[in-house]
Write a protein that holds these residues in place. Structure first.
Motif, mmCIF file in Angstrom:
data_model
loop_
_atom_site.group_PDB
_atom_site.id
_atom_site.type_symbol
_atom_site.label_atom_id
_atom_site.label_comp_id
_atom_site.label_asym_id
_atom_site.label_seq_id
_atom_site.Cartn_x
_atom_site.Cartn_y
_atom_site.Cartn_z
ATOM 1 N N LEU A 247 0.718 -1.219 -0.162
ATOM 2 C CA LEU A 247 -0.100 0.101 -0.216
ATOM 3 C C LEU A 247 0.416 1.271 0.070
ATOM 4 O O LEU A 247 0.340 2.317 -0.468
ATOM 5 N N MET A 248 1.794 1.303 0.651
ATOM 6 C CA MET A 248 3.370 2.246 0.517
ATOM 7 C C MET A 248 3.485 2.670 -0.752
ATOM 8 O O MET A 248 4.051 3.743 -0.968
ATOM 9 N N LYS A 249 3.493 1.675 -1.783
ATOM 10 C CA LYS A 249 4.412 1.451 -2.943
ATOM 11 C C LYS A 249 2.687 2.242 -4.018
ATOM 12 O O LYS A 249 3.363 2.584 -4.685
ATOM 13 N N SER A 250 1.959 2.284 -3.531
ATOM 14 C CA SER A 250 0.355 2.490 -4.407
ATOM 15 C C SER A 250 0.901 4.307 -4.842
ATOM 16 O O SER A 250 0.416 3.893 -5.998
ATOM 17 N N LYS A 251 0.891 5.240 -3.741
ATOM 18 C CA LYS A 251 0.450 6.251 -4.249
ATOM 19 C C LYS A 251 1.723 7.028 -5.495
ATOM 20 O O LYS A 251 1.381 6.946 -6.628
ATOM 21 N N PRO A 252 3.216 6.103 -4.945
ATOM 22 C CA PRO A 252 3.735 7.129 -6.076
ATOM 23 C C PRO A 252 4.011 5.997 -7.602
ATOM 24 O O PRO A 252 4.003 6.310 -8.636
ATOM 25 N N ARG A 258 -0.001 7.847 -14.541
ATOM 26 C CA ARG A 258 -0.854 9.005 -14.593
ATOM 27 C C ARG A 258 -0.057 9.783 -15.662
ATOM 28 O O ARG A 258 -0.694 9.943 -16.678
ATOM 29 N N ASN A 259 1.069 10.283 -14.643
ATOM 30 C CA ASN A 259 1.878 11.096 -15.735
ATOM 31 C C ASN A 259 2.249 10.306 -16.640
ATOM 32 O O ASN A 259 2.805 11.191 -17.855
ATOM 33 N N LEU A 260 2.497 9.302 -16.746
ATOM 34 C CA LEU A 260 3.176 8.616 -18.655
ATOM 35 C C LEU A 260 2.247 9.085 -19.157
ATOM 36 O O LEU A 260 1.523 9.020 -20.858
#
Length: 299
Positions: A247-252, A258-260
């Motif tokens: 879950l910690m990895k999900s945001k970045p 999304r930026n891609l």
């Protein structure tokens, strides 16, 4: 590569490619024409290609307001290279996983594919082909699939008294995707009566793993799906800590995807984009074991 050598290196806290235990390989994406949803994705040396297409069909009478979302996998490369596992069984497992995550989490709601209830709906077909196998096919093929769906544009459709009118090339519209579930796989190894967890295992690491577990999560901290196809059991405390890590990895991870997609919105020519590597604190340079995992994420 000799499995004994790999195990010896893991006992010393080293992976054969130099990564930390909970670090993912570099991801690269090569996008083709946008309306086709063509994406070639590389996860380390694992390479996958996907395209998406749409057609207007008749809905299922039982569900007249729902369209169809279908996935087709081509793992011919595994047969040609003498892959030890059953390619058909593996293909069915990955296809079922992709379907459960995307449909089950309502990432793409099939009701949004309805044109005229009971008469016309969209059928979306995603075709995935394996180009080269270096492990962790489930994450590579899933990510390539979700990027293809995000990148795809279908023709604009209007409904009149005369029927359905398709405005081809006048306006292309994206699919209605509500959120982006992510897929992260960890290999489970038992070494010297201790549990070692390795994210994104390569082919050599998969050959010696005792089991694996795949989490699907999104930016809203929803656990969309957990997939563990047998193998070595995993302690509940490790599972809880591993869930926290994921879950910690999900945001970045989601922000990068999304930026891609935003940076490549509407481009008419091919373009290559490189995603990032996950890097955890330096404390994780040793092989992640039960005690280390608990100490790291109980702070």
């Amino acid at each position: 590569m000799n499995s004994e050598f790999i195990l010896e290196q893991l006992a010393l806290g080293k992976r054969i490619d130099g990564r930390d235990p909970l670090q993912q390989r570099m991801i690269q994406c090569h996008f083709g024409p946008q309306s086709t949803g063509a994406v070639e994705l590389s996860l380390g040396e694992t390479r996958v290609f996907a395209t998406t297409s749409a057609s207007i069909t008749t809905p299922n009478p039982i569900r007249p307001s729902e369209g169809f979302l279908k996935f087709h996998l081509d793992l011919q490369v595994l047969r040609d290279t003498g892959f030890m596992q059953n390619p058909i069984k593996l293909g069915m497992e990955i296809e079922k996983y992709i379907e459960k995550v995307i449909k089950g989490s309502k990432a793409l709601d099939t009701e949004s594919l309805c044109i005229l209830s009971g008469k016309n709906v969209w059928t979306i077909d995603v075709n995935l082909a394996l180009i080269n196998n270096d492990g962790n096919l489930i994450d590579a093929m899933y990510l390539c699939c979700i990027l293809s769906l995000q990148h795809f544009r279908r023709p604009q459709v209007s409904v009149s008294l005369q029927g359905v009118k398709i405005e081809i090339e006048k306006r292309l519209v994206p699919l209605s995707i509500h959120h982006i579930p992510l897929s992260l796989t960890y290999a489970i190894l038992e070494l010297n009566q201790q549990t070692i967890l390795l994210q994104d295992p390569c082919l050599e690491e998969e050959a010696i793993q005792n089991g694996r577990i795949t989490f699907s999560v999104n930016i809203y901290n929803d656990i969309c799906h957990v997939h563990k196809p047998g193998g070595s059991p995993i302690n509940i405390s490790i599972l809880q800590q591993l869930t926290t890590v994921t879950l910690m990895k999900s945001k970045p991870y989601t922000e990068e995807i999304r930026n891609l997609l935003i940076n490549n919105k509407g481009f008419p020519i091919e373009k290559t984009v490189t995603l990032f590597k996950f890097e955890l604190p330096k404390q994780t340079s040793d092989a992640i074991q039960v005690e280390q995992l608990e100490q790291l994420y109980n702070q």
